[in-house]
Design a protein around this motif. Sequence first.
Motif, PDB file in Angstrom:
ATOM      1  N   GLN A 147     -18.069  -9.927   0.175  1.00  0.00           N
ATOM      2  CA  GLN A 147     -18.396  -8.503   0.122  1.00  0.00           C
ATOM      3  C   GLN A 147     -17.340  -7.753   0.922  1.00  0.00           C
ATOM      4  O   GLN A 147     -17.145  -8.011   2.108  1.00  0.00           O
ATOM      5  CB  GLN A 147     -19.788  -8.255   0.722  1.00  0.00           C
ATOM      6  CG  GLN A 147     -20.228  -6.813   0.768  1.00  0.00           C
ATOM      7  CD  GLN A 147     -20.759  -6.318  -0.571  1.00  0.00           C
ATOM      8  OE1 GLN A 147     -21.001  -7.095  -1.462  1.00  0.00           O
ATOM      9  NE2 GLN A 147     -20.908  -5.016  -0.705  1.00  0.00           N
ATOM     10  N   ALA A 148     -16.639  -6.815   0.259  1.00  0.00           N
ATOM     11  CA  ALA A 148     -15.594  -6.034   0.922  1.00  0.00           C
ATOM     12  C   ALA A 148     -16.068  -4.603   1.134  1.00  0.00           C
ATOM     13  O   ALA A 148     -16.876  -4.081   0.360  1.00  0.00           O
ATOM     14  CB  ALA A 148     -14.315  -6.060   0.095  1.00  0.00           C
ATOM     15  N   MET A 149     -15.538  -3.957   2.178  1.00  0.00           N
ATOM     16  CA  MET A 149     -15.915  -2.583   2.517  1.00  0.00           C
ATOM     17  C   MET A 149     -14.667  -1.817   2.956  1.00  0.00           C
ATOM     18  O   MET A 149     -13.816  -2.367   3.662  1.00  0.00           O
ATOM     19  CB  MET A 149     -16.956  -2.581   3.645  1.00  0.00           C
ATOM     20  CG  MET A 149     -18.199  -3.382   3.355  1.00  0.00           C
ATOM     21  SD  MET A 149     -19.168  -3.741   4.848  1.00  0.00           S
ATOM     22  CE  MET A 149     -19.614  -2.092   5.367  1.00  0.00           C
ATOM     23  N   LEU A 150     -14.581  -0.558   2.541  1.00  0.00           N
ATOM     24  CA  LEU A 150     -13.427   0.268   2.884  1.00  0.00           C
ATOM     25  C   LEU A 150     -13.856   1.718   3.023  1.00  0.00           C
ATOM     26  O   LEU A 150     -14.718   2.197   2.282  1.00  0.00           O
ATOM     27  CB  LEU A 150     -12.358   0.158   1.783  1.00  0.00           C
ATOM     28  CG  LEU A 150     -11.101   1.017   1.924  1.00  0.00           C
ATOM     29  CD1 LEU A 150     -10.276   0.615   3.146  1.00  0.00           C
ATOM     30  CD2 LEU A 150     -10.249   0.942   0.660  1.00  0.00           C
ATOM     31  N   ARG A 151     -13.235   2.419   3.980  1.00  0.00           N
ATOM     32  CA  ARG A 151     -13.468   3.863   4.124  1.00  0.00           C
ATOM     33  C   ARG A 151     -12.261   4.500   4.790  1.00  0.00           C
ATOM     34  O   ARG A 151     -11.474   3.840   5.479  1.00  0.00           O
ATOM     35  CB  ARG A 151     -14.727   4.146   4.944  1.00  0.00           C
ATOM     36  CG  ARG A 151     -14.589   3.814   6.416  1.00  0.00           C
ATOM     37  CD  ARG A 151     -15.839   4.137   7.202  1.00  0.00           C
ATOM     38  NE  ARG A 151     -15.722   3.698   8.589  1.00  0.00           N
ATOM     39  CZ  ARG A 151     -16.718   3.692   9.452  1.00  0.00           C
ATOM     40  NH1 ARG A 151     -17.926   4.097   9.083  1.00  0.00           N
ATOM     41  NH2 ARG A 151     -16.523   3.282  10.688  1.00  0.00           N
ATOM     42  N   LEU A 152     -12.111   5.803   4.573  1.00  0.00           N
ATOM     43  CA  LEU A 152     -11.114   6.628   5.259  1.00  0.00           C
ATOM     44  C   LEU A 152     -11.839   7.830   5.826  1.00  0.00           C
ATOM     45  O   LEU A 152     -12.676   8.436   5.140  1.00  0.00           O
ATOM     46  CB  LEU A 152     -10.019   7.090   4.280  1.00  0.00           C
ATOM     47  CG  LEU A 152      -8.948   8.018   4.864  1.00  0.00           C
ATOM     48  CD1 LEU A 152      -8.022   7.251   5.811  1.00  0.00           C
ATOM     49  CD2 LEU A 152      -8.127   8.668   3.756  1.00  0.00           C
ATOM     50  N   SER A 153     -11.548   8.183   7.077  1.00  0.00           N
ATOM     51  CA  SER A 153     -12.236   9.319   7.689  1.00  0.00           C
ATOM     52  C   SER A 153     -11.335  10.028   8.693  1.00  0.00           C
ATOM     53  O   SER A 153     -10.383   9.446   9.217  1.00  0.00           O
ATOM     54  CB  SER A 153     -13.530   8.856   8.375  1.00  0.00           C
ATOM     55  OG  SER A 153     -13.247   7.868   9.342  1.00  0.00           O
ATOM     56  N   LEU A 154     -11.653  11.285   8.932  1.00  0.00           N
ATOM     57  CA  LEU A 154     -10.984  12.071   9.967  1.00  0.00           C
ATOM     58  C   LEU A 154     -11.564  11.673  11.315  1.00  0.00           C
ATOM     59  O   LEU A 154     -12.785  11.656  11.495  1.00  0.00           O
ATOM     60  CB  LEU A 154     -11.197  13.564   9.724  1.00  0.00           C
ATOM     61  CG  LEU A 154     -10.675  14.516  10.801  1.00  0.00           C
ATOM     62  CD1 LEU A 154      -9.152  14.489  10.842  1.00  0.00           C
ATOM     63  CD2 LEU A 154     -11.180  15.933  10.556  1.00  0.00           C
ATOM     64  N   ASP A 155     -10.699  11.333  12.271  1.00  0.00           N
ATOM     65  CA  ASP A 155     -11.141  10.920  13.602  1.00  0.00           C
ATOM     66  C   ASP A 155     -11.193  12.145  14.516  1.00  0.00           C
ATOM     67  O   ASP A 155     -10.180  12.535  15.100  1.00  0.00           O
ATOM     68  CB  ASP A 155     -10.187   9.863  14.159  1.00  0.00           C
ATOM     69  CG  ASP A 155     -10.659   9.288  15.482  1.00  0.00           C
ATOM     70  OD1 ASP A 155     -11.737   9.705  15.970  1.00  0.00           O
ATOM     71  OD2 ASP A 155      -9.958   8.423  16.031  1.00  0.00           O
ATOM     72  N   ILE A 156     -12.381  12.748  14.626  1.00  0.00           N
ATOM     73  CA  ILE A 156     -12.494  13.967  15.442  1.00  0.00           C
ATOM     74  C   ILE A 156     -12.390  13.668  16.930  1.00  0.00           C
ATOM     75  O   ILE A 156     -12.166  14.578  17.727  1.00  0.00           O
ATOM     76  CB  ILE A 156     -13.794  14.751  15.137  1.00  0.00           C
ATOM     77  CG1 ILE A 156     -15.024  13.922  15.488  1.00  0.00           C
ATOM     78  CG2 ILE A 156     -13.828  15.206  13.693  1.00  0.00           C
ATOM     79  CD1 ILE A 156     -16.320  14.709  15.413  1.00  0.00           C
ATOM     80  N   THR A 157     -12.520  12.402  17.332  1.00  0.00           N
ATOM     81  CA  THR A 157     -12.390  12.068  18.758  1.00  0.00           C
ATOM     82  C   THR A 157     -10.950  12.245  19.244  1.00  0.00           C
ATOM     83  O   THR A 157     -10.713  12.294  20.449  1.00  0.00           O
ATOM     84  CB  THR A 157     -12.845  10.626  19.050  1.00  0.00           C
ATOM     85  OG1 THR A 157     -11.971   9.700  18.383  1.00  0.00           O
ATOM     86  CG2 THR A 157     -14.275  10.397  18.580  1.00  0.00           C
ATOM     87  N   GLN A 158      -9.991  12.337  18.316  1.00  0.00           N
ATOM     88  CA  GLN A 158      -8.598  12.533  18.686  1.00  0.00           C
ATOM     89  C   GLN A 158      -8.211  14.012  18.756  1.00  0.00           C
ATOM     90  O   GLN A 158      -7.078  14.346  19.126  1.00  0.00           O
ATOM     91  CB  GLN A 158      -7.681  11.820  17.681  1.00  0.00           C
ATOM     92  CG  GLN A 158      -7.867  10.317  17.643  1.00  0.00           C
ATOM     93  CD  GLN A 158      -7.493   9.660  18.959  1.00  0.00           C
ATOM     94  OE1 GLN A 158      -6.493   9.989  19.578  1.00  0.00           O
ATOM     95  NE2 GLN A 158      -8.316   8.723  19.400  1.00  0.00           N
TER      96      GLN A 158
END
Length: 197
Positions: A147-158
Amino acid sequence: MPRRALWLYGLFLWFFLGSCTLQAAEIGVHNPKLEWTDEGYALSADFSFELPPRLEDAVNRGLVLNFVADFQLERERWYWLDEKLARRSQSYRLSYHALTRQYRLSRGVLHQSFDSLDAALAVLRRLRHWLVIEHKAQELTPGASYQAMLRLSLDITQLPRPFQISALGNKDWTLGGNWAHWNLVLPEAPVQGEIAQ
């Protein structure tokens, strides 16, 4: 108050007071593919998203946006939680340089410059040949199902601290996606002397 702090405070007020409610933007994942290479298994995929106007304006005003691509590989277990076999993260920095009037997309020490924001985003949307699993991972079996998983997100902690506060609960600053899941059979090494089709 130092000039830089004053500038950030002014920019924060401009965004905070001018914020409006928009639907939260999401990042979709399409066509994920894992391929065998000499070093290990490389992942390619396409992301679909549009930069919300608030974030686009922030980049054009000099704010750096950090994105993170996350990958996980798991083995399903009927008797317990799924076993996590591999995890990888890759960071991107999107920025605008007013002196050169160019956008820059960086990954580690590597970077590319672009004449337009659209061109930079087009590259960010195309993930190609990212080494996510090395061959020395002994617990993986070519030909087995995972089972593979992938995501892209904006890192607001930066983001600078005032923007992190503004981003909390503000849909104008939200850009990310849920994990995309798919079943895959781990590719096997090509036969020696095999001709690629």
